[in-house]
Scaffold this active site. Structure first.
Site: not given
Ligand code: FAD
Lengths: 744, 330
Positions: A472, A706
């Site tokens: 990430t 998300e």
């Protein structure tokens, strides 16, 4: 506060980018910590969905050159019983102890382990082990009539799964406009490119586990429990992880099995799951059936909402796909019912996968909203505006920072929403064109995190915390946060993560790492600043209130500049500070506040559908997100691009088939489980509102990732409807769903 | 992986001799299909005979009659980008480039492509019943996930679709497969090369154990310069076809003078229908004619629960491809 920061929000390139692109980064299976070459282990998995193991025939295996050992439940208590993790120190994907009994509950369950000197031997031996079973009745089909059905009370976040407000039936009886439909979503698998892998190396009573995990601390506690060790005697290392998407979040039996085997054999053991193992060893998103009922008055104001989710769990894994949780908070509605039913089936265990609950749940809710808008003759964006609320519908609290209306506006403008036409009427050449949209949202989570900061003699700042970068960009984001506080460049910060011996931090899941470390880093920076000020005073400096600046070889404040060599004389240790926070946000038992924390967004999709073939393309998707402060514009955008790409996959391709007779997954490979290829992904247009939420943490970041696939599949499904007039209520949507009804 | 011995054959005779000596030997060319199946334990050869050292089999030779002779070891990429292939038989080039990925096409050979195994979900899955893999065990695809399976040429024992792209073009072009073995050379019509499952779904090719493919001859067909290949699938690349069309069209005024039409992924072998082509020859080149031919093409098709859509999809594709070729011909 920090909007003028030189580093926060900037598109700083990944500090670990070179390591990754040159193949230098060492993943779990790459690690070779000692001279001893590890033994290779391969799992033997159950071939039946329910029953007992009555024996193993190893005759074909024993003579194999290089075969070392076969382990199973017949080898005594290799692993401490974890059925009831009394201390709550870890979250496991399955509440069962591998190799504890002869019981089998699903196909693919780990029932044995072959260890050999070479991987090839281990693989051949694992295939040659003959398992004898006594089968019992299995419930595999979703509609198995005698499957036990449960109504779980809480999701793993502590959120209530059965929610009721007002009087839905009474409101429905009075309603003028109602939609009711059932939506289904398929079994999906995470398919990270790096499979799970565990290398266990014992040294006396201490074990080092190189594990592909999204949570080194959680994993440490799991291994400690299962191996009956003091957690101090377990060290989990996970400096690089090749994606996880949830399947490396909670712990899974293979980590314990590898550790147990290494202990028994007194040798390092490497267990790399095969791609096929990955389909049954570490979870999937279960199939869901969701019945959504919405009622609205003529102005489009919701008067009743009902969202009933039917899903399943395995006998040993308690994951629930919490599809209705979003529905309970998103739109203003006084009469609401959200319920979750879970059937217990002899299938492999589920687990969180890329926005568990939110992704499949918003497919249903946001498709239903589109159907309602159609019924009302109202623009779908307008319908959502009319039901917008600044109050968290679950508890009456104000949202800490919510700019969803701006997301709708910006998104509509960027996609060219004004071009939208009546369903099935927009034609260009052989294409049917359509636009669709959906609301996105995702909870703001924060968990306790501690951080150690060190300033050394050459002016380098070291930040250490037991978190992990699963791809990430966390390495970079941590460097930026520390650099910001000491007004220096991220290059002067060394980031140490991926090691459970470091001060504890959260699991990489729930988009919460950045938000959690932000608070801890801020605190540790404060402590270090105080320590440095005290040191300056101690060495006779006079200082004002100006902030400290780490400037190459010197520490500056105001007009004062002190060389690091003077601050830290030769022979003295580097200056260290620890800081952190025990605050919890977004989970049950968290900080009592009068605010609620959520991120919001709007996703718009344009589709072009071949009017003869029904092939769906997505030439453009726009996502506008309100996720608090963006720490790194580049890695944040990458997260959103990834999430929206997942959205395309979820909408149009991803599906694992299960064979209802045998309980096996039918297409467990990357060749047969389709995810988008580059040619399927066209323009992805991302905008971040970038409005800090300082109620949430001192950097104002709510975390992200998300949210970008929440609503994405509904936006595409709604665009498909707009293009064709065909409402598809299941995922994925393929050409055969459209072929018959296409307006040719 | 089980152990096997590797034999490097330098000549065709050596390869034949090795095949004859070892009943469970397999030839290996690019290995892109065979090695995958070995990993799955579907192929379990005792010996691999590497034929990459055989000379003179890796090129494409233009024949004076407008045809081609393609060496069995020519890579899929080399054939696709060969100018004679692109000019004379665009459908072949397009078919190859629609398949797999660049890396795979660089490794894969033409001989291997002809012999690639089917992609039915149950074939490479040991736990499933499959009459191709384990004769007599049954067929789980019949009532299972059969969306990719065939509707033509099926039997009660097997419904696996033939997966190759370029074979569809080769079928349309009446290619001839040249093989050699213990009993010498043979030339096999493409139509006979792939076998329908019938009662023996495990017998897939007209090729004896001791035989190897030397080359593929594509006879001259001037109007194939106006040909194309269309592949419809679930994602834009790196996916096998749901339906594919290889077609060539020659017009005489507004009338169909000659036509070739083969459809991929709908049959257990690359499928062609003489009746459908006859229905077009001499008929006006109109959508009605093409649609009628498409109907004829699928007469007798037997859909299963998941793959009936292929019939309608293929019919629409046939009409559209023929319309496109018609426009190009004018
Ligand atoms: C991921 C993936 C995706 C793919 N997608 C597509 C696609 O979209 N479309 C498509 O058409 N194909 C596709 N393929 C299949 C690919 O085209 C074949 O794997 C390839 O053509 C096989 O050639 P090869 O040389 O590698 O054969 P090998 O794997 O070496 O051999 C295959 C078989 O042929 C035999 N053999 C090879 N050469 C000879 C010879 N000269 N004489 C006799 N027997 C021989 C071997 O013994 C073996 O049984 C895909 C393959 C993969 C792995």
């Amino acid at each position: 506060m920090n909007l003028e920061s030189k580093v926060i929000g900037k598109p700083v390139s990944r500090v670990d980018g070179r390591l990754k692109t040159t193949g230098t980064a060492q993943y779990s299976a790459d690690q070779r910590p000692s001279e001893d070459r590890p033994m290779h282990a391969v799992l033997v998995k159950s071939g039946i969905p329910s029953g007992r193991i009555t024996g193993f025939d190893l005759s074909a295996v024993q003579g194999m050159d290089g075969f070392v050992r076969f382990l199973s439940h017949l080898d005594g208590a290799l692993i401490r019983s974890i059925k009831n993790p009394a201390d709550g120190s870890f979250a496991a994907g399955e509440e069962y102890t591998p190799f504890e009994s002869d019981r089998v509950d699903f196909v693919g369950q780990h029932i044995g382990l072959v260890v050999a000197r070479a991987l090839e031997t281990a693989e051949a031996a694992a295939k040659a082990v003959v398992v004898k079973y006594e089968a019992s009745t299995a419930r595999i089909a979703f509609d198995s009539p005698d499957a036990e059905v449960r109504q779980p009370i809480l999701y793993n976040t502590g959120e209530e799964l059965q929610v009721s407000r007002g009087d839905v039936d009474a409101a429905l009886a009075k309603a003028t406009h109602t939609v009711q439909a059932t939506y289904t979503t398929p079994i999906e698998h995470h398919n990270p490119i790096e499979p799970s892998a565990t290398l266990a190396v014992w040294d006396g009573d201490h074990v080092t586990v190189y594990d592909a995990t999204q949570g080194s601390v959680n994993d440490k506690n799991y291994v400690a429990f299962g191996m009956s060790l003091d957690p101090e005697n377990v060290r989990v290392l996970n400096p690089f992880i090749g994606g996880g998407f949830g399947c490396k979040g909670f712990t899974w039996p293979h980590s314990l099995i590898a550790a147990a085997a290494a202990r028994v054999l007194d040798a390092p053991v490497l267990l790399v799951l095969s791609r096929k193992d990955m389909y049954t060893s570490c979870g999937h998103r279960p199939y869901t059936e969701q019945e959504v009922t919405l009622a609205a008055d003529t102005d489009g104001v919701l008067t009743a909402t009902r969202h009933l989710t039917d899903s399943y769990r395995s006998p040993v894994g308690d994951h629930v796909e919490p599809c209705g949780l979003t529905t309970a908070m998103l739109y203003r509605c006084d009469n609401l019912e959200v319920a979750h039913n879970v059937r217990v089936l002899n299938r492999p265990s589920g687990t969180p996968l890329r926005s568990p609950g939110e992704a499949p749940g918003t497919f249903a809710l946001e498709s239903a909203m589109d159907e309602l808008a159609e019924k009302l003759g109202m623009d779908p964006v307008e319908l959502r505006r009319r039901n917008h609320t600044d109050i968290d519908q679950r508890n009456g609290r104000k949202w800490s920072s919510k700019h969803l209306l701006d997301c709708y506006d910006r998104g509509a403008e960027r996609i060219g929403w004004a071009r939208r036409r009546a369903p099935g009427t927009w034609r260009e050449g052989k294409d049917l064109v359509g636009l669709g949209m959906a609301t996105a949202c995702y909870p703001g989570y924060r968990t306790p995190t501690q951080t150690r900061l060190t300033l050394d003699r050459d002016g380098t700042l070291h930040v250490a915390v037991a978190v992990q970068d699963i791809g990430t960009g966390l390495y970079t984001v941590l460097a930026q946060m520390v650099a910001d506080r000491f007004r220096t460049s991220p290059d002067t910060v060394r980031v140490l993560i991926g090691d459970s011996d470091l001060p504890p931090g959260p699991l990489a899941g729930g988009s919460m790492t950045t938000a959690s470390v932000a608070a801890a880093v801020d605190d540790a920076c404060r402590v270090l600043s105080e320590t440095l000020r005290a040191r300056l005073v101690k060495i006779g400096k006079t200082l004002g209130n100006e902030p400290l600046v780490v400037d190459g070889g010197a520490l500056r404040t105001g007009a004062l500049s002190v060389p690091m060599t003077e601050l830290i004389p030769t022979g003295s240790p580097a200056i260290a500070a620890e800081g952190g926070t025990n605050d919890i946000y977004g989970f049950a038992g968290g900080v009592e506040t009068d605010k609620s924390f959520y991120s919001f967004g709007a996703i718009f999709a344009e589709v072009r559908i071949d009017r003869d073939y029904g092939i769906i393309r997505v030439p453009k998707m726009t996502g506008v997100f309100d996720v608090g402060r963006v720490i790194n514009a580049k890695t944040a955008r990458s997260q959103m691009l990834g999430g929206m790409t997942f959205g395309i996959g979820m909408a149009l391709m991803e599906e694992t088939f299960i064979d209802d007779k045998t309980g096996r997954f039918v297409n467990p490979s990357l060749g047969e489980y389709y995810v988008p290829v580059n040619a399927d992904v066209h323009e992805l247009d991302v905008e971040m509102l970038d409005i800090p939420d300082y109620d949430f943490n001192p950097f104002g970041a709510r975390g992200l990732g998300e949210i970008s696939n929440v609503g994405a599949s509904a936006a595409i499904a709604n665009a498909v409807y707009n293009a064709t007039g065909i409402r598809v209520r299941h995922l994925p949507i393929r050409l055969d769903d459209l072929l018959e009804g296409l307006p040719r | 992986m089980r152990e096997f011995a590797l034999i490097r054959a330098e000549t065709a005779d050596a390869a034949i001799a090795a095949l004859t000596a070892h009943p469970n030997a397999r030839l290996i060319a690019g290995g892109t299909n065979l090695v995958d199946l070995m990993k799955e334990g579907v192929e379990t050869p005792t010996h691999l005979i590497d034929i990459n050292g055989l000379g003179g089999l890796d090129d494409v030779q233009a024949r004076g009659n407008g045809g081609l002779m393609i060496g069995a070891l020519a890579s899929n990429s080399a054939v696709a980008w060969h100018s004679d292939v692109q000019v004379r038989f665009p459908m072949m080039s397009e078919a190859i480039l629609a398949g797999a990925t660049t890396q795979l096409r660089n490794m894969a050979t033409m001989g291997g492509n002809l012999l690639q195994k089917n992609r039915c979900f149950y074939y490479a899955n040991h736990a499933a019943r499959c009459n191709k893999r384990a004769p007599g065990s049954g067929c789980d695809a019949m009532d299972g996930v059969n969306r990719m399976c065939a509707v033509l040429g099926t039997s009660d024992h097997c419904i696996a679709a033939h997966p190759s792209d370029v074979c569809v073009a080769l079928r349309a072009l009446d290619a001839v497969v040249h093989v050699t073995g213990v009993n010498g050379h043979r030339a096999i019509d493409f139509a006979d090369f792939h076998k329908r499952p019938g009662d023996t779904p495990h017998v897939e090719f007209e090729l004896a154990h001791d035989e190897l493919i030397l080359g593929i001859e594509v006879p001259g067909l001037p109007f194939a310069a106006n040909s194309t290949y269309l592949k419809l699938r679930d994602r834009t690349s790196y996916a096998f076809a749901l339906v594919s069309i290889a077609a060539a069209l020659k017009l005489e005024g507004d009338t169909v003078d000659d036509v070739r039409l083969a459809v991929g992924s709908v049959g257990t072998v690359p499928w062609r229908s003489a009746d459908a082509e006859d229905a077009m020859r001499g008929a006006p080149a109109t959508a009605e004619t093409f649609a009628k031919a498409a109907d004829i093409f699928f007469e007798g098709a037997i859909p299963r629960a998941g793959n009936g859509f292929k019939i309608e999809l293929a019919k629409r594709a046939i009409v559209r491809v023929m319309e496109t070729l018609k426009e190009r011909a004018i």
